[in-house]
Structures are given as structure tokens and as C-alpha cells.
Design a protein around this motif. Structure first.
Motif, short mmCIF file in Angstrom:
data_model
loop_
_atom_site.label_atom_id
_atom_site.label_comp_id
_atom_site.label_asym_id
_atom_site.label_seq_id
_atom_site.Cartn_x
_atom_site.Cartn_y
_atom_site.Cartn_z
N SER A 1 5.82 16.60 -46.18
CA SER A 1 6.89 17.60 -46.24
C SER A 1 8.17 16.98 -46.79
CB SER A 1 7.18 18.15 -44.84
OG SER A 1 6.13 18.99 -44.44
N LEU B 1 -1.16 21.21 -42.95
CA LEU B 1 -1.36 20.47 -44.20
C LEU B 1 -2.83 20.45 -44.57
CD1 LEU B 1 -0.37 18.61 -46.48
CD2 LEU B 1 -0.65 16.69 -44.92
N LEU C 1 6.37 22.84 -47.29
CA LEU C 1 5.02 22.62 -47.78
C LEU C 1 4.92 23.44 -49.06
CD1 LEU C 1 3.30 20.67 -46.40
CD2 LEU C 1 2.04 22.44 -45.28
#
Lengths: 230, 619
Positions: free
Chosen positions: B317, B566, B360
Motif C-alpha cells: 500500500s 491484497l 490498493l
């Protein structure tokens, strides 16, 4: 209950002069009748289940026996036993119901040995079954046939206890309400994978614990549990 | 009673159940079957209590039912359901007076203390599970995810240690000779051993030659005093971030104020071609939006690679945020080239996830402008033009227009400093539930370009106002409590029943955002000026506004959920699916699913404590 006790008394009387040739069975006769006012969790119990061919002791056979004991209010898994009975003349479709294969059969113990082991396990313990007339009938007939022994043992029947409880609560009883798994469900017990004598015995023992814990304070006494059927 | 018959293998139902249970699933084959025969089964009613007085100590496994673990003073520490287990003896060591209270009728498998301890001493993985149950289980999960990656290598492995040094009084001509002899582009200025300045080739060119200073000028007059530097413990990632952020090419490395090395941009770039620094570097060289798009096209592939290399989610991030910053900065540069220089000082702000460095992929743009008070109406038009160019450019680069119109193109988010003060006063004094939700994003703000001082002033004003207003805090708190973690009454993960996202749960909305919002609320109420959620949590613990325990738990939960998110995005990229934050818990490995449940339970208890803390002000 009194009838069972009376019959047991006769049997004791009969064998009083000449001890019964099978020590394990003689011990069962010597076992004192459990005190009715004893709290349930101070008594010892043995949950027993039989898998049989058919429902009639006169024509059916015992295929397997499973048992597990309850001491101090909890199930002792180190006492769990599962015996496959070596029997050469199995008939009927029970074998398929109970997932017992021919190969399993040949590895079993013979019926008299199995009965002796069960008798030792029962000594000092109250028998516990779900729908006891069937299992009791088979055991009594087998003991009579093998040893000429008249078996009358203090017994509790979870089906009967649960039926009584439902009647007290004036619930209308749906079909299958007294099946083992339906009873267990009412107490939030997990669904049991039935059809193995030991697992059925275990499921019965768990149901009994749940029943006793829901009995209300201070919990049932032994006399509240024993079945009145002979 | 003697029983000669060997133990039956048929306790299959019990063994099967245990084998599906943590941590029994790590035991070798046959071991579960063996210990089953040592167990007891009990049935207990709702309300039954196990505590230090319980005669039998050992491990209790819930076959059915549920239990709450409570501390001596009744605080809920944990809630366990079917398949979960607790050992009171271990819990008592960490937390004297702890008790377990059944909240449903429960069937409990009991493994006596002796057998339980034997398993723990024999099987390391089994033992690890019980090292401080639950919250530490999550802790381990996040900590063990870190694996070596070039970005996390300490800078000491890359820096040059044969330093070219000089003193403040050395004439510049002498230093220039030294630097060309040693073929270096920079020299460190020391006072004794202490680093006091840096001189680079460019300094010699611009501050000496171009300024026509005499060769005898002392170094002190032309050096950059107190230069930005790093300590030895910093990673390559830290170095690249610092350098890209400040546009530096030389970074001294310091131990106890003594210079021990120097790092240059070329050191970093030569270290790896495919790393984020390279992307940021290339972005800063692009002359047009379309050229920038070309550079950004590879980012999803890079994300896959970073994820595979085990770069933790918060670092990913961080990198993605640095890239967004670089894009914004470059767009502003290009705009300024066309529009001419800014008439007055300003700060280009980012809000929300970009401000928190928690971006993200598929982030939208949230930005604003603080303009110095001296700006005339004419000057304001320049900023309007800037806002449109940058915002359009961001949209072209994939940072789509903010659906809530939180953008510098909107005059609401483009104000003079005084206008921001008024806006903040207005937000905090007259609000309704909707406005609170809309503006809460503005409390996460960061300068991307321009004068950081302007941002600081607005932020200090915000903190002052929010800290003084418990009613506004209560309104924020209500907003925080809106999204609840997806845990059902039977403590199972609750998934959506129908629609496009059937059988999934939105990990961002139900897990990440609640943590972020709870942390923001606490930070605002405590007057903490950090923006990144992990940093806020650390600062909350440091300033004793949150217990270290709660802070650590929330950090772990956040790291874990970020990691899962993620992973979801990485999987979606690999499968060519559209990106979303929906996760099907059934597709997770059992351990991850349990950890997710832990994380959500931590969110749940954090929300409960928000309710308690800020309730006075709630209506």
C-alpha cells in the motif's frame, strides 16, 4: 422396576447354593441394586448398544456390541469398547444397513466371550440404552442361550425418559420425535453418524447427560432414571 | 476391572471431529486416535462457569455450544464456538482470575492436563497454538508473513562506506579537487565526527560557479546544512521513499549522529530494475498523461510480483501510494509548465486512503487545495485551472473521479486557508449524520505537493475543534458503529445470501473500514496528528490513550485483513477478474478463516469499547 428386581431376586436365590459357573455373571448377580436416592452423577452408568439382524431375538443375531461408561457425570472414552461378533449364520439385511462386511465378521470375538466382557463392564454400573426393550431382549436371550443365565439388570432408557419429559411438558409428539437423533437435536447436540454400535452407545450417553442436566435442580436421582419395564 | 480387548478404532466420530479442529489437525496420523481414548465428554448448561476452582484442569474443546472467556473484572476477552478450545490453566497464568462462562448449552470434550501437556511438549506446532491463545495466534500470523525481499533489505548492504568528508572551513576549491580525485558526486561535511552538512556536484555548480563566489569560500557557506538522513536500520524502501519525496539524490546514513555511509539514487536503481523506485523515477520523467499511463499499465503485474515475493500488504500500500503521489506531482509539474508558476503558496492535498498511505489498486481520487490567504480572486482562477488539469489527468491515469465529488475541482474542497478554517468550524458545530459521514474523509489529509505548513495549520485547527467537541466525537462514533463485522450470533462468518456477491463478505467495508474509522476517531479525540492507521495506533498506545494490548490487537487485525485483501486482488489480477473487495471465506484455508474470525472479533470488541467511551455524547 420392581418386577425386574423381583425376577433378579429369584435368579439370585436360584444360584445361591451353587455359584454360577461363570464368575463374571455371578458378580452381576452379587451386585447390589443401586440406591434410588443417589444423585445421578454419583452413580456409574454403562451406555450399551447392539446391532442385530432383525428385531426379534428368537430369529435374529447379535452382530456387534458397543459400550461406554459414564462416571461422575461425564463420559469416559477410555472405557469405550466395540466388539464385532463372530457369527457364521448371519441372515437378513441388517449387515447392509450397518455397513458390516463379511471380512469384519471373521475378525470378531465369539458371542460367549463378548457377553463375558460386557458382563464385566456392566458390573457396578446401571445399563443405559435408547429403546431398551429391543437390546435387553437380545441380551437376555443370548445370555439364556449361551449360559442358561437369567439376566435382570437395573436399566435406564433414554427414549422412555425423553418421552416422559415431553409428556410432562404437554408437547404433542410429532412422528419420529423419540428417535435418537431427533432427541439429541432438541438439546443442541450434533447430529450423530449412526449405525455403529459404539457410536450409538456414545450418542445415547451424550443424550443422557443432556437430559440429566436439563432435569432441573438438583438433578435426577437414580430412581428417576430407572425404567419400569422388566 | 480388567479388560483385555484392545482399544476400539471406532471412536471415529470423535476423532474425525478433532482432526478438523485447530490445532489437532497438525498432529501426526494416529496421534488423534490415541488421545481420543484419554478424553472425557461432558454436557453443561448455559451459564455454567469454569474457573480456577474447577477441579479438573486440562484442555476443553467445544463440540457444540459457545463459551465466553472473561477476565477477573468481567471484561470479555474472547468468545469461542464449536471446534474451538481453551485451557484454563494456561489462561490463568497470563490473566489471574480468568473464567470461562458458557453462553449456550455445550457438549465439551475434555483432555486431562497431563495428556494435554504431553502433546504440547511433543509437538511444537501444537504447542505454538496455545502460546497465549487467540490474540497472539493472529499476531503470529501477521508477523510470520514477512519474507525477505529486496525492498526490505537494510540500506547498509547498499550504501558506500568509504566516505569523502570535509570540514566547514575547508575552501570549496580544495573540496572540488578532492571530489574529482575520488570520482564522487558528493561530500559530507563533518564537525568532528558529527554530520553537519552535505555538498553535491550541483551545489558547486549552482552555489559557487553560477553565483561567482571566490574559490576560497568556506564549505560552510555553500553546503546544505542538516541534510535529510537515515539511520542504519532503515530499509531500501525507506530510503527510496525519502529520496523520491524530497527529490534528493544523495542520502547520508547516520549512527549516533556520526556519518557511516552514503546512498545515491543510482545505488538504488542499480539494485533492482523492476522495483517501485524505478516506476516512480520513470513517472517523473514522462512528459504527457498518455506516456504516464504507459508506465502505470504494468502496476498490476508488479503488485502480483510484490505479493508473491512476500512484501507485506502495508508496504505494498505504501508503494502504491507513493506511485499515486508521483503521478499527482508529475501532473502538477506539467500543469505548472503550461499555466505558469503558482501565484501564491498552496498545498495540494490528498484525502482518505492515499493520505493514510493505505491505497490498493482501483482507488479513486480524493483531493483538495489549500490556498494561501493572500490569493486574489484572479489567483483563485489559476488554482481552478490547475485543479481541473490534475483531476482530469488522474482520471485518465486510472484514478477515477471521486463519486462523492471530494476533489479540488469542487470549490468546496478548494479554499483559501481562512475558508478551510470556516469550513472546519462549520462541520464541527453544525452537523447531521450524513454530513459527518461525508466529511469524515477530510480528517485523513496529507500534502502531496506545495507547502506542508498550510496543511499543518488546517490539521491543527481540525484537531483542536474535534478534541473540544464531545458531541461531534459522539456523532463520529455513531458513524463508526454503522458497519458491523460479519460475525453471526453463532460466531460464524456471515456471508451475503444472494446477489452478485453471494457467499462472500466485503472485507473492506466490514473489516478494514471499521478499524480505520475507530482508529481515526480515537486519534482525533486524542489530538494525534498521524494519518496512517498503523502509526495512529502506535501513537495511541504511546500516549496511553489506548492500551498497548488493544493497539497491538487492532494493528494485527488490520495487517491481517489488509493481507487478505491484497491476496484477493492478486488472485483477481491473475484470473483476469474485475477487482473487488469481496472474499469467500470458504475458499480460504482453515487457519486463515479462523484468523479472519479472530480479526473480526477484535473489530467487534473495539466497536463495543467505542460505544462505551463515546456514549456520553450520543443521543
Amino acid at each position: 422396576m420392581w418386577l425386574t428386581r423381583l425376577r433378579r431376586h429369584w435368579a439370585r436365590h436360584r444360584y445361591a447354593r451353587h455359584p454360577f459357573p461363570e464368575p463374571a455373571l455371578q458378580k452381576l448377580l452379587d451386585m447390589p441394586w443401586p440406591a434410588g436416592k443417589q444423585p445421578w452423577n454419583e452413580a456409574s452408568w454403562l451406555a450399551v448398544d447392539l446391532e442385530t439382524t432383525g428385531l426379534d431375538p428368537r430369529t435374529g443375531y447379535v452382530i456387534s456390541i458397543g459400550w461406554v461408561a459414564i462416571e461422575g457425570g461425564s463420559i469416559q472414552l477410555n472405557t469405550a469398547r466395540h466388539l464385532l461378533i463372530d457369527s457364521r449364520n448371519l441372515v437378513g439385511d441388517s449387515a447392509t444397513i450397518h455397513h458390516i462386511r463379511d471380512s469384519d465378521r471373521s475378525e470378531g470375538v465369539d458371542l460367549p466371550a463378548a457377553l463375558r466382557m460386557l458382563a464385566r463392564a456392566l458390573n457396578g454400573r446401571i445399563a443405559l440404552m435408547h429403546h431398551s426393550p429391543l437390546d435387553t431382549g437380545f441380551l437376555r436371550s443370548a445370555l439364556k442361550e449361551q449360559f442358561g443365565f437369567d439376566w435382570f439388570h437395573p436399566t435406564a432408557d433414554t427414549l422412555e425418559l425423553e418421552k416422559k419429559r415431553l409428556f410432562q411438558r404437554e408437547q404433542n409428539m410429532p412422528r419420529h420425535a423419540l428417535r435418537l437423533n431427533t432427541c439429541r437435536e432438541r438439546y443442541g447436540l450434533p447430529d450423530s453418524q449412526a449405525h455403529n454400535a459404539l457410536e450409538d452407545a456414545l450418542a445415547t450417553a451424550e443424550l443422557f447427560l443432556a437430559w440429566a442436566n436439563h432435569y432441573g435442580s438438583p438433578g435426577p436421582k437414580v430412581r428417576d432414571c430407572l425404567t419400569s419395564r422388566p | 476391572m480388567t479388560e483385555t480387548q484392545s482399544l476400539p478404532p471406532e471412536l471415529a466420530s470423535v476423532a474425525d471431529f478433532l482432526r478438523q479442529t485447530l490445532p489437532f489437525n497438525v498432529l501426526p496420523e494416529g496421534e488423534v486416535e490415541r488421545i481420543v481414548h484419554h478424553m472425557e465428554i461432558g454436557y453443561f448448561r448455559n451459564g455454567h462457569v469454569f474457573n480456577e476452582k474447577t477441579r479438573e484442569q486440562g484442555l476443553r474443546i467445544l463440540r457444540s455450544g459457545a463459551v465466553e472467556i472473561r477476565s477477573q473484572d468481567g471484561e470479555l476477552l474472547d468468545r469461542l464456538a464449536e471446534g474451538e478450545s481453551f485451557a484454563l490453566s494456561g489462561l490463568l497464568q497470563q490473566e489471574p482470575g480468568v473464567r470461562a462462562v458458557l453462553i449456550e448449552d455445550s457438549l465439551i470434550y475434555f483432555l486431562p492436563q497431563e495428556d494435554y501437556q504431553q502433546l504440547r511438549s511433543h509437538y511444537r506446532n501444537f504447542d505454538r497454538f496455545f502460546h497465549g491463545q487467540r490474540s497472539r495466534r493472529l499476531f503470529r500470523a501477521t508477523r510470520s508473513m514477512v519474507s525477505p525481499d529486496s525492498m526490505l533489505v537494510p540500506i547498509t548492504s547498499l550504501m558506500a562506506t568509504d566516505l569523502v568528508t570535509t570540514t566547514t572551513q575547508t575552501p570549496v576549491c580544495e573540496l572540488a579537487g578532492l571530489m574529482s580525485n575520488r570520482r564522487v558526486s558528493s561530500a559530507l561535511v563533518l564537525d568532528g565526527e558529527r554530520l553537519v552538512g552535505i555538498v553535491t556536484d550541483r551545489d558547486l555548480r549552482t552555489r559557487v560557479l553560477a553565483a561567482r563566489l571566490p574559490p576560497e569560500t568556506p564549505v560552510a557557506d555553500i553546503m546544505t546544512p542538516d541534510p535529510q538522513h537515515l539511520t542504519e536500520k532503515a530499509t531500501i524502501f525507506d530510503a527510496t521513499l525519502l529520496m523520491t519525496r524530497h527529490g534528493m539524490h544523495h542520502l547520508p546514513v547516520v549512527r549516533d549522529e556520526k556519518a557511516v555511509g552514503i546512498l545515491t539514487t543510482s545505488d538504488l536503481i542499480s539494485a533492482r530494475q523492476d522495483d517501485p523506485v524505478y516506476i516512480v523515477q520513470r513517472l517523473t520523467r514522462q512528459e504527457s498523461v498518455s506516456a504516464m499511463k504507459g508506465v502505470l499499465r504494468d502496476i498490476p503485474q508488479f503488485l502480483l510480483r510484490w505479493n508473491d515475493a512476500g512484501v507485506p500488504a502495508d508496504q505494498v500500500s505504501h508503494i502504491l501510494t507513493a506511485i499515486s503521489d508521483a503521478v499527482t506531482n508529475r501532473l502538477i509539474d506539467i500543469a505548472v509548465r503550461d499555466l505558469g508558476p503558482a501565484p501564491v503558496p498552496y498545498a495540494w492535498l490528498c484525502f482518505g486512503s492515499q493520505a493514510r498511505a493505505e491505497q490498493l489498486l482501483n482507488a479513486d481520487q480524493d483531493n483538495g487545495l489549500i490556498i494561501s490567504n493572500e490569493a486574489t480572486d484572479e489567483d483563485m482562477k489559476w488554482f481552478e485551472a490547475l485543479a481541473h488539469r490534475v483531476s482530469d489527468g488522474l482520471n485518465d491515469c486510472g484514478y477515477v473521479y471521486c463519486p462523492g465529488n471530494v476533489m479540488a475541482t469542487n470549490p468546496f474542497w478548494r479554499r483559501r486557508l481562512s475558508g478551510w478554517y470556516e469550513a472546519v468550524d462549520h462541520w464541527v458545530s453544525s452537523f447531521n449524520p450524513n454530513s459527518v459521514m461525508e466529511i469524515s474523509i477530510a480528517f485523513d489529509l496529507r500534502t502531496v505537493n506545495g507547502e506542508d505548513e498550510l496543511t499543518h495549520q488546517v490539521q491543527s485547527h481540525m484537531l483542536e475543534r474535534v478534541q473540544a467537541n464531545s458531541i461531534f466525537q459522539a456523532a463520529l462514533a455513531e458513524n463508526v458503529l454503522e458497519a458491523t463485522p460479519p460475525i453471526g450470533i453463532f460466531r460464524r462468518l456471515v456471508v451475503e445470501r444472494n446477489g452478485d456477491h453471494k457467499d462472500t463478505l466485503n472485507i473492506k467495508k466490514r473489516g478494514l473500514l471499521p478499524i480505520i474509522e475507530i482508529t481515526r476517531l480515537n486519534a482525533l479525540a486524542a489530538g494525534i496528528d498521524r494519518i496512517n492507521t498503523l502509526e495512529r495506533l502506535q501513537e495511541l498506545a504511546r500516549s496511553k490513550r489506548m492500551t498497548r494490548y488493544d493497539s497491538r490487537n487492532l494493528q494485527d487485525a488490520l495487517r491481517f485483513l489488509m493481507q487478505v485483501r491484497l491476496q484477493i486482488q492478486a488472485d483477481q489480477i491473475r484470473e483476469g477478474e474485475p477487482l473487488s473487495n469481496h472474499c469467500n471465506p470458504q475458499k480460504l484455508p482453515k487457519l486463515a478463516r479462523e484468523q479472519m474470525r479472530d480479526a473480526f472479533q477484535l473489530v467487534d470488541s473495539a466497536q463495543k469499547s467505542v460505544r462505551l467511551t463515546y456514549r456520553q455524547g450520543m443521543r
